[in-house]
Scaffold this motif. Sequence first.
Motif, PDB file in Angstrom:
ATOM      1  N   ASN A  71       0.808  -1.228   0.000  1.00  0.00           N
ATOM      2  CA  ASN A  71       0.000   0.000   0.000  1.00  0.00           C
ATOM      3  C   ASN A  71       0.839   1.276   0.000  1.00  0.00           C
ATOM      4  OD1 ASN A  71      -1.960  -1.884   0.331  1.00  0.00           O
ATOM      5  ND2 ASN A  71      -2.459  -1.355   2.421  1.00  0.00           N
ATOM      6  N   ALA A  74       0.020   4.453  -4.755  1.00  0.00           N
ATOM      7  CA  ALA A  74      -1.104   4.102  -5.619  1.00  0.00           C
ATOM      8  C   ALA A  74      -1.063   5.035  -6.825  1.00  0.00           C
ATOM      9  CB  ALA A  74      -2.431   4.260  -4.879  1.00  0.00           C
ATOM     10  N   PHE A 163       6.735  -1.611  -7.970  1.00  0.00           N
ATOM     11  CA  PHE A 163       5.368  -1.981  -8.308  1.00  0.00           C
ATOM     12  C   PHE A 163       5.117  -1.769  -9.797  1.00  0.00           C
ATOM     13  CE2 PHE A 163       5.443  -0.083  -4.063  1.00  0.00           C
ATOM     14  CZ  PHE A 163       4.916  -1.104  -3.295  1.00  0.00           C
ATOM     15  N   ILE A 168      -0.913  -1.289  -8.350  1.00  0.00           N
ATOM     16  CA  ILE A 168      -1.204  -0.105  -7.526  1.00  0.00           C
ATOM     17  C   ILE A 168      -2.298   0.782  -8.122  1.00  0.00           C
ATOM     18  CG2 ILE A 168       1.037  -0.056  -6.395  1.00  0.00           C
ATOM     19  CD1 ILE A 168       1.904   2.101  -8.442  1.00  0.00           C
TER      20      ILE A 168
END
Length: 171
Positions: A71, A74, A163, A168
């Motif tokens: 997390n 994003a 990522f 994300i």
Amino acid sequence: MFGLVLPYVIGLAIGIEPNAPADVATSLLPPVVEDGSGDDAALREPEPQVPTGQFTTAVEVKPILGMTKANWVAVRAYEGQDLLYFSHLLAWRCGLWDIRYGVNGAPADTVVGMEPCHDDTAQPNGLTDVINFPIYATLPLDSVESVYIEIVFDDGTTDFAQFDRSEILIP
């Protein structure tokens, strides 16, 4: 009071006079290090790692960020742009020195500015100035294919994550 007088006495002892040119006096001072500065973390002294219960030290935030690594960032397509959000990391910034990122294989050279911690409040990690310290970076639409993140904790240790956009992407 003693903290104000001691530098004056030391300055006099090594030959710096109060009327000395500013460049002579300031060349002897250590560099100022601010959160999110991007300065070399190797030049900093690790901060005391005494748990306070307010999550303002690496010893307190490192386990949380380790468990929530998925997390950290994003990405969202919004109004013709990609917005790369750092809100999760910024919510734990009081235990960090730096957040850096790179997009699409670039090294993590871009520093995320971090609002100072509010140590004198009940919520030191609260984000209160998102105008001067935005929680996202704006990039061209659909340009973010991958993101590489490095964080530097206030004890001098680091962590990183990479990522792909699909991991994300938020609606």
